[in-house]
Design a protein around this motif. Structure first.
Motif, mmCIF file in Angstrom:
data_model
loop_
_atom_site.group_PDB
_atom_site.id
_atom_site.type_symbol
_atom_site.label_atom_id
_atom_site.label_comp_id
_atom_site.label_asym_id
_atom_site.label_seq_id
_atom_site.Cartn_x
_atom_site.Cartn_y
_atom_site.Cartn_z
ATOM 1 N N GLY A 273 -9.657 -6.887 -0.945
ATOM 2 C CA GLY A 273 -8.352 -6.918 -1.601
ATOM 3 C C GLY A 273 -7.861 -5.571 -2.098
ATOM 4 O O GLY A 273 -6.774 -5.126 -1.733
ATOM 5 N N ALA A 274 -8.666 -4.897 -2.925
ATOM 6 C CA ALA A 274 -8.210 -3.648 -3.558
ATOM 7 C C ALA A 274 -7.888 -2.554 -2.533
ATOM 8 O O ALA A 274 -6.824 -1.925 -2.618
ATOM 9 C CB ALA A 274 -9.248 -3.163 -4.566
ATOM 10 N N PRO A 275 -8.772 -2.267 -1.551
ATOM 11 C CA PRO A 275 -8.418 -1.242 -0.566
ATOM 12 C C PRO A 275 -7.174 -1.589 0.246
ATOM 13 O O PRO A 275 -6.325 -0.717 0.488
ATOM 14 C CB PRO A 275 -9.665 -1.172 0.329
ATOM 15 C CG PRO A 275 -10.776 -1.660 -0.517
ATOM 16 C CD PRO A 275 -10.172 -2.718 -1.388
ATOM 17 N N LEU A 276 -7.046 -2.842 0.675
ATOM 18 C CA LEU A 276 -5.872 -3.220 1.466
ATOM 19 C C LEU A 276 -4.599 -3.133 0.635
ATOM 20 O O LEU A 276 -3.554 -2.686 1.128
ATOM 21 C CB LEU A 276 -6.050 -4.639 2.016
ATOM 22 C CG LEU A 276 -7.109 -4.801 3.104
ATOM 23 C CD1 LEU A 276 -7.240 -6.263 3.508
ATOM 24 C CD2 LEU A 276 -6.785 -3.952 4.322
ATOM 25 N N VAL A 277 -4.680 -3.542 -0.625
ATOM 26 C CA VAL A 277 -3.506 -3.445 -1.495
ATOM 27 C C VAL A 277 -3.098 -1.989 -1.664
ATOM 28 O O VAL A 277 -1.912 -1.640 -1.590
ATOM 29 C CB VAL A 277 -3.795 -4.092 -2.857
ATOM 30 C CG1 VAL A 277 -2.719 -3.716 -3.878
ATOM 31 C CG2 VAL A 277 -3.868 -5.614 -2.723
ATOM 32 N N ALA A 278 -4.062 -1.105 -1.891
ATOM 33 C CA ALA A 278 -3.748 0.326 -2.054
ATOM 34 C C ALA A 278 -3.069 0.876 -0.812
ATOM 35 O O ALA A 278 -2.075 1.620 -0.896
ATOM 36 C CB ALA A 278 -5.027 1.107 -2.357
ATOM 37 N N ILE A 279 -3.575 0.515 0.362
ATOM 38 C CA ILE A 279 -3.003 1.004 1.615
ATOM 39 C C ILE A 279 -1.566 0.532 1.782
ATOM 40 O O ILE A 279 -0.659 1.322 2.114
ATOM 41 C CB ILE A 279 -3.869 0.546 2.808
ATOM 42 C CG1 ILE A 279 -5.179 1.336 2.830
ATOM 43 C CG2 ILE A 279 -3.124 0.719 4.131
ATOM 44 C CD1 ILE A 279 -6.222 0.784 3.784
ATOM 45 N N TYR A 280 -1.310 -0.739 1.511
ATOM 46 C CA TYR A 280 0.023 -1.272 1.763
ATOM 47 C C TYR A 280 1.007 -0.958 0.641
ATOM 48 O O TYR A 280 2.213 -0.982 0.862
ATOM 49 C CB TYR A 280 -0.060 -2.766 2.054
ATOM 50 C CG TYR A 280 -0.723 -3.029 3.395
ATOM 51 C CD1 TYR A 280 -0.143 -2.545 4.568
ATOM 52 C CD2 TYR A 280 -1.929 -3.707 3.503
ATOM 53 C CE1 TYR A 280 -0.745 -2.741 5.797
ATOM 54 C CE2 TYR A 280 -2.536 -3.913 4.726
ATOM 55 C CZ TYR A 280 -1.940 -3.424 5.874
ATOM 56 O OH TYR A 280 -2.537 -3.608 7.098
ATOM 57 N N VAL A 281 0.511 -0.620 -0.546
ATOM 58 C CA VAL A 281 1.406 -0.090 -1.576
ATOM 59 C C VAL A 281 1.941 1.269 -1.132
ATOM 60 O O VAL A 281 3.138 1.566 -1.264
ATOM 61 C CB VAL A 281 0.687 0.022 -2.939
ATOM 62 C CG1 VAL A 281 1.468 0.914 -3.899
ATOM 63 C CG2 VAL A 281 0.505 -1.358 -3.561
ATOM 64 N N LEU A 282 1.054 2.096 -0.594
ATOM 65 C CA LEU A 282 1.498 3.386 -0.054
ATOM 66 C C LEU A 282 2.478 3.182 1.095
ATOM 67 O O LEU A 282 3.480 3.900 1.209
ATOM 68 C CB LEU A 282 0.293 4.199 0.410
ATOM 69 C CG LEU A 282 -0.628 4.745 -0.693
ATOM 70 C CD1 LEU A 282 -1.880 5.365 -0.091
ATOM 71 C CD2 LEU A 282 0.109 5.762 -1.554
ATOM 72 N N ALA A 283 2.205 2.203 1.941
ATOM 73 C CA ALA A 283 3.119 1.908 3.045
ATOM 74 C C ALA A 283 4.482 1.470 2.517
ATOM 75 O O ALA A 283 5.528 1.836 3.074
ATOM 76 C CB ALA A 283 2.527 0.828 3.949
#
Length: 427
Positions: A273-283
């Motif tokens: 969850g946390a890594p994917l959320v960080a990636i897509y927040v940047l996106a």
């Protein structure tokens, strides 16, 4: 005569309303739901691959079925939406994709998932042609990239919501429930859309001053143009090839990123969850920033051609560092590099999605978007099958990150070669 002149003057002098941004919010919500539906499989892939013993090649085939249907749907969806209009066309699309998304809960084999993904691809193909046609109807040209960036950020919001909620739902109620819950979101959106949406000229809540702003661009002809005839224009091919070369990178991240993080860093379903959320927040930030930068350049007096391509160059350069991701040992360094690349992609998308409305009249925008989306989906089919065979044979993601790092600069070169000045097509 004096009364008419006074009305026009009052419309011009009155404060411009912001109802068009409510319409943009509906597009944002639809795109969010669209990406939640398609992302559920990607988030659950590491677990489903254990449950059903899929090989990398079989998983690649499942994704390819989605891409094949998406390609077919995009070719037909644009033309259907141009004929039905955005209100009915959008409603039809979300009905189809919602039923298809929920049908995943009823299957239990590779063939079953492939069939469900095929149906999902057909329905989801209507989202972007409908949304972009709506933007072309509701926004003047100078605001379209920003509006597109806002609704396109829904793809990242959906990609953020999915890894936050899907693992919890799956662990609590089973993986089938994760595919069922999005039906409620779709029903709510569909009801709101049918109640609140009308074309600008027919909308009772739109002020005269805002309508004047929306229609401030030079008038365009209204006769229909067959989508097949659009292939004679190099402007169409510039958009199509640009999508063909860069859309597959986004599909790769969307469907293989959870598997990559699971394989390389041992992240479990709940830990993703946390890594994917960080990636897509940047996106998400990249999506809005990419559209804003182009609009800012235009307000500074730059030509649309210079502003759009400069913004696309900046976004392309943001993707290049992803070539180093396979060399890093720390998961959060990898997340930062991938996040920068996804931000670059979404900023790129906000601008390339605006090219049809830059170069074509409103009546053909959805069809051109559908043709370009077809090219992107074909590219997605190719990368899905290629990735499955590559990983099965080498177990290495390195060639995939090299492709991702170079695709956008090459695509921008092709676009500039075909339309050096973004000149309008003489339709």
């Amino acid at each position: 005569m004096q009364s008419t002149e006074a009305t026009v003057t009052n419309a011009v002098d009155a404060p411009v309303g912001r109802y068009r941004w409510r319409i943009c919010a509906l597009l944002l919500a639809a795109t969010t739901i669209n990406y939640i539906d398609r992302q559920v499989l990607g988030v659950l892939a590491p677990e489903l691959q254990k449950v059903f013993a899929w090989s990398e090649v079989q998983y690649g085939y499942i994704i390819t079925c989605f891409q094949a249907a998406y390609a077919i749907g995009l070719v037909t969806a644009g033309a259907v939406i141009d004929r039905l209009g955005t209100r009915l066309g959008y409603a039809l699309a979300i009905c189809v994709w919602s039923l298809a998304a929920m049908s995943h809960a009823l299957v239990g084999s590779v063939v079953g998932f492939a069939m469900a993904r095929f149906a999902l691809g057909l329905g989801e193909a209507g989202n972007f042609p409908a949304a972009l046609k709506t933007v072309a109807e509701w926004f003047p040209r100078r605001e379209r990239a920003f509006a597109t960036g806002i609704f396109n950020s829904g793809s990242n919001i959906g990609a953020i919501v999915a890894p936050l909620t899907v693992p919890i739902v799956a662990v609590t109620w089973g993986w089938q429930a994760a595919f069922l819950v999005t039906g409620l979101l779709s029903a709510a959106w569909l009801t709101t859309w049918l109640i609140s949406y009308r074309p600008p000229e027919q909308h009772p809540k739109l002020s005269a001053s805002e309508l004047a702003l929306i229609r401030s661009d030079p008038p365009e002809p209204t006769e229909k143009v067959p989508w097949s005839s659009l292939l004679q224009y190099r402007q169409t091919w510039a958009f199509l090839i640009g999508k063909f070369m860069t859309d597959p990178i986004w599909w790769f991240f969307l469907f293989w990123l959870p598997k990559y993080l699971n394989k390389e860093y041992g992240l479990t379903l709940l830990a993703l969850g946390a890594p994917l959320v960080a990636i897509y927040v940047l996106a998400d930030i990249g999506s809005i920033a990419g559209g804003w930068v182009a609009g800012r350049f235009i307000k500074m007096g730059w030509s649309v051609n210079r502003a759009r391509k400069t913004a696309m160059l900046i976004c392309a350069l943001c993707v290049v560092p992803v070539v180093f991701v396979s060399q890093v040992q720390n998961v959060w360094v990898a997340v930062a590099l991938i996040g920068l690349a996804t931000a670059g992609h979404q900023g790129w998308s906000a601008n390339i999605f605006t090219l049809p409305s830059d170069m074509f009249p409103r009546r053909t925008v959805a069809s051109v978007v559908g043709i370009g989306g077809f090219g992107g989906a074909v590219g997605g089919m190719m990368i899905a099958t290629f990735t499955g065979f590559l990983l099965e044979a080498t177990n290495s993601y390195v060639p995939l990150f090299i492709i991702a790092a170079t695709a956008y600069l090459l695509a921008l070169g092709v676009i500039h070669l075909l339309v050096p000045k973004l000149e309008p097509a003489r339709v």
